[in-house]
Scaffold this motif. Structure first.
Motif, PDB file in Angstrom:
ATOM      1  N   ALA A  62      10.287  -3.359  -2.126  1.00 28.71           N
ATOM      2  CA  ALA A  62      10.121  -3.111  -3.379  1.00 28.71           C
ATOM      3  C   ALA A  62       8.700  -2.966  -3.722  1.00 28.71           C
ATOM      4  O   ALA A  62       8.305  -2.098  -4.626  1.00 28.71           O
ATOM      5  N   GLY A  63       8.078  -3.607  -3.002  1.00 27.37           N
ATOM      6  CA  GLY A  63       6.356  -3.590  -3.464  1.00 27.37           C
ATOM      7  C   GLY A  63       5.852  -2.119  -3.086  1.00 27.37           C
ATOM      8  O   GLY A  63       5.050  -1.670  -3.777  1.00 27.37           O
ATOM      9  N   ILE A  64       6.536  -1.553  -1.957  1.00 29.88           N
ATOM     10  CA  ILE A  64       5.877  -0.046  -1.892  1.00 29.88           C
ATOM     11  C   ILE A  64       6.556   0.799  -2.914  1.00 29.88           C
ATOM     12  O   ILE A  64       5.683   1.682  -3.507  1.00 29.88           O
ATOM     13  N   GLN A  65       7.776   0.419  -3.519  1.00 30.83           N
ATOM     14  CA  GLN A  65       8.116   1.334  -4.519  1.00 30.83           C
ATOM     15  C   GLN A  65       7.248   1.373  -5.814  1.00 30.83           C
ATOM     16  O   GLN A  65       7.023   2.195  -6.461  1.00 30.83           O
ATOM     17  N   LEU A  66       6.993   0.015  -6.063  1.00 29.30           N
ATOM     18  CA  LEU A  66       6.026  -0.251  -7.166  1.00 29.30           C
ATOM     19  C   LEU A  66       4.700   0.409  -6.995  1.00 29.30           C
ATOM     20  O   LEU A  66       4.108   1.024  -7.889  1.00 29.30           O
ATOM     21  N   SER A  67       4.445   0.377  -5.745  1.00 25.96           N
ATOM     22  CA  SER A  67       3.022   1.152  -5.524  1.00 25.96           C
ATOM     23  C   SER A  67       2.981   2.569  -5.283  1.00 25.96           C
ATOM     24  O   SER A  67       1.970   3.169  -5.730  1.00 25.96           O
ATOM     25  N   PHE A  73      -9.931  -7.539   3.672  1.00 23.61           N
ATOM     26  CA  PHE A  73      -8.897  -8.779   3.585  1.00 23.61           C
ATOM     27  C   PHE A  73      -8.247  -9.196   4.739  1.00 23.61           C
ATOM     28  O   PHE A  73      -6.876  -8.702   4.677  1.00 23.61           O
ATOM     29  N   LYS A  74      -8.998  -9.860   5.719  1.00 23.82           N
ATOM     30  CA  LYS A  74      -8.404  -9.988   7.004  1.00 23.82           C
ATOM     31  C   LYS A  74      -7.336 -11.239   7.048  1.00 23.82           C
ATOM     32  O   LYS A  74      -6.447 -11.438   7.857  1.00 23.82           O
ATOM     33  N   ASN A  75      -7.316 -11.958   5.942  1.00 27.51           N
ATOM     34  CA  ASN A  75      -6.661 -13.131   5.942  1.00 27.51           C
ATOM     35  C   ASN A  75      -5.205 -13.141   5.260  1.00 27.51           C
ATOM     36  O   ASN A  75      -4.522 -13.839   4.927  1.00 27.51           O
ATOM     37  N   SER A  76      -5.069 -11.780   4.839  1.00 29.07           N
ATOM     38  CA  SER A  76      -4.027 -11.482   3.729  1.00 29.07           C
ATOM     39  C   SER A  76      -3.075 -10.712   4.695  1.00 29.07           C
ATOM     40  O   SER A  76      -3.284 -10.167   5.772  1.00 29.07           O
ATOM     41  N   LYS A  77      -1.795 -10.411   4.006  1.00 33.43           N
ATOM     42  CA  LYS A  77      -0.803  -9.578   4.544  1.00 33.43           C
ATOM     43  C   LYS A  77      -0.652  -8.133   4.048  1.00 33.43           C
ATOM     44  O   LYS A  77      -0.850  -8.085   2.611  1.00 33.43           O
ATOM     45  N   HIS A  78      -0.748  -7.061   4.800  1.00 35.62           N
ATOM     46  CA  HIS A  78      -0.823  -5.857   4.080  1.00 35.62           C
ATOM     47  C   HIS A  78       0.608  -5.201   4.764  1.00 35.62           C
ATOM     48  O   HIS A  78       0.887  -5.012   5.753  1.00 35.62           O
ATOM     49  N   ILE A  79       1.349  -4.587   3.621  1.00 31.82           N
ATOM     50  CA  ILE A  79       2.515  -3.933   3.937  1.00 31.82           C
ATOM     51  C   ILE A  79       2.562  -2.537   3.448  1.00 31.82           C
ATOM     52  O   ILE A  79       2.183  -2.219   2.423  1.00 31.82           O
ATOM     53  N   MET A  80       2.503  -1.580   4.416  1.00 30.92           N
ATOM     54  CA  MET A  80       1.967  -0.313   4.124  1.00 30.92           C
ATOM     55  C   MET A  80       3.218   0.646   4.256  1.00 30.92           C
ATOM     56  O   MET A  80       4.271   0.561   5.038  1.00 30.92           O
ATOM     57  N   HIS A 134       0.714  -1.202  -0.051  1.00 32.24           N
ATOM     58  CA  HIS A 134       0.056  -0.048  -0.058  1.00 32.24           C
ATOM     59  C   HIS A 134       0.697   1.162  -0.055  1.00 32.24           C
ATOM     60  O   HIS A 134       1.807   1.446   0.791  1.00 32.24           O
ATOM     61  N   ASP A 135       0.276   2.293  -0.815  1.00 28.41           N
ATOM     62  CA  ASP A 135       0.837   3.431  -0.583  1.00 28.41           C
ATOM     63  C   ASP A 135      -0.273   4.325  -1.120  1.00 28.41           C
ATOM     64  O   ASP A 135      -1.146   4.114  -1.377  1.00 28.41           O
ATOM     65  N   GLU A 136       0.171   5.876  -0.884  1.00 30.08           N
ATOM     66  CA  GLU A 136      -1.068   6.881  -0.899  1.00 30.08           C
ATOM     67  C   GLU A 136      -0.698   8.020  -1.639  1.00 30.08           C
ATOM     68  O   GLU A 136       0.476   8.098  -1.732  1.00 30.08           O
ATOM     69  N   GLY A 172      -2.002   0.099  -4.685  1.00 32.71           N
ATOM     70  CA  GLY A 172      -0.892  -0.208  -5.074  1.00 32.71           C
ATOM     71  C   GLY A 172      -0.816  -1.732  -5.770  1.00 32.71           C
ATOM     72  O   GLY A 172      -1.840  -1.848  -6.489  1.00 32.71           O
ATOM     73  N   VAL A 173       0.251  -2.508  -5.426  1.00 25.53           N
ATOM     74  CA  VAL A 173       0.090  -3.886  -6.091  1.00 25.53           C
ATOM     75  C   VAL A 173       0.090  -4.888  -5.208  1.00 25.53           C
ATOM     76  O   VAL A 173      -0.001  -4.735  -4.003  1.00 25.53           O
TER      77      VAL A 173
END
Length: 375
Positions: A291-296, A250-257, A28-30, A56-57
């Protein structure tokens, strides 16, 4: 504490969401987080309202490594740049960045690496004014009007946008959303006058008549539930609720913010729980190390510019400018369309709009989805 099921279950039921229990990894990004939206003596505290986007992605399954070396190479990112951001892809407004060959490389890389887009889009003006309609319509008990709920709110927002300085001053004079009972009727009378003089903005004459009728009916209600008794002239206090919603649905997922200290502090102040136990399927991280935050950052930057452009541009102009796209701009519009379309097909809950139906229609017009519609 707030139980995540109290947040997610009503949304799943309301929107008929499926796939919310699947395990994903979200980054996640904003963009365009104005923090607060207030009405002051001189108008809004924000000079220009842009569309807020949180997203994000995302990929299915547990977290996996994301190696950006090939993307950096094809985008010709200098080694001295410790992370990649939208500014490395393109600068300017939406139609400007569409011309970037680096954006082509980015969008194609996302597709080639089995990543999908997810985002929550919020038009702060729409969010701030539709409580007027939401305070009246459900109380009227008219099932036919309820079917037009979203359209009535969209039409109202369209008229407000056209005369925003007047409406902001109206909100200031009546301390919206803290309308006192004796001001209920004069407040609605001014809105009725607003609709009458802007009826030509709406596609059908019946739309204006229906909207005017709802506002007139509101004068007989004992209260306007969502615009009475709240903090005077405070339209938006913060955006942390939208973060909680994504984490909860999406409570069963992982969220990286991305590390936003105000959002992190809000999560600490009002913690999430599940079955009485602390709930932490999320973490705040530094974009340098994720890296995922950079893509986001790039993804939400593009999406935020797109939705801001759509909210500020007439449908006719959107049609003209879409028809004029060539070269990289046309290719990028089609790549973006396909990514959004594929993400929506994978899980309808990935994409959420708090915006006018008229602006969502402009999204259809610009991206030209294969079936001619997008939900």
């Amino acid at each position: 504490m707030i139980d995540v099921d109290e947040i997610r279950n009503p949304q799943i039921q309301m929107f008929g969401l499926t796939g919310a229990d699947t395990v994903y990894t979200f980054y996640h990004d904003e963009t365009n987080n104005i923090r607060k939206l207030h009405v002051g003596e001189q108008g809004l505290n924000v000079p220009e309202l842009k569309t807020f986007v949180l997203g994000g992605v995302v990929h299915e399954g547990p977290q996996r490594p994301l190696d950006l070396s090939s993307l950096r190479q094809v985008m010709r990112i200098q080694p001295s740049a410790h992370e990649i951001k939208l500014k490395h892809v393109a600068k300017g407004e939406f139609l400007d960045i569409l011309k970037s060959s680096k954006l082509t490389a980015f969008l194609q890389w996302i597709a080639d690496n089995d990543l999908m887009l997810h985002y929550h889009e919020l038009d702060p003006l729409y969010w701030s004014v539709v409580d007027v309609i939401d305070s009246i319509l459900p109380e009227l008990g008219n099932s036919m009007l309820i079917e037009y709920h979203a359209l009535l709110k969209s039409d109202f927002a369209e008229i407000v946008r056209h005369e925003l300085p007047f409406v902001v001053d109206l909100f200031r004079r009546y301390d919206y959303p803290d309308i006192v009972p004796q001001n209920r009727e004069p407040f609605l009378n001014e809105l009725i006058d607003l609709v009458e003089r802007n009826a030509g903005l709406l596609d059908e004459g019946m739309n204006a008549m229906m909207l005017k009728g709802v506002l007139q009916a509101g004068r007989s209600l004992d209260e306007l539930a969502f615009i009475e008794g709240f903090s005077a002239r405070k339209l938006i206090e913060d955006f942390s609720a939208f973060y909680r919603n994504r984490v909860a649905v999406f409570k069963n997922s992982k969220h990286i913010m991305d590390m936003e200290t105000e959002i992190r502090d809000a999560f600490e102040d009002v913690q999430l729980s599940c079955n009485g136990e602390p709930f932490t399927n999320y973490l705040f991280s530094d974009s340098h190390s994720e890296a995922g935050i950079q893509l986001s950052d790039i993804a939400v930057g593009v999406i935020g510019k797109m939705h801001t452009y759509l909210s500020q541009t007439s449908a006719e102009e959107v049609d003209r400018e879409r028809a004029a796209l060539t070269g990289a701009a046309l290719e990028n519009a089609e790549l973006l369309r396909d990514l959004i379309d594929n993400s929506n097909a994978a899980n309808r809950a990935f994409l959420h709009h708090v915006a006018s139906l008229h602006d969502i229609d402009k999204l259809d017009r610009f991206l030209r989805f294969a079936d001619g519609r997008y939900a």
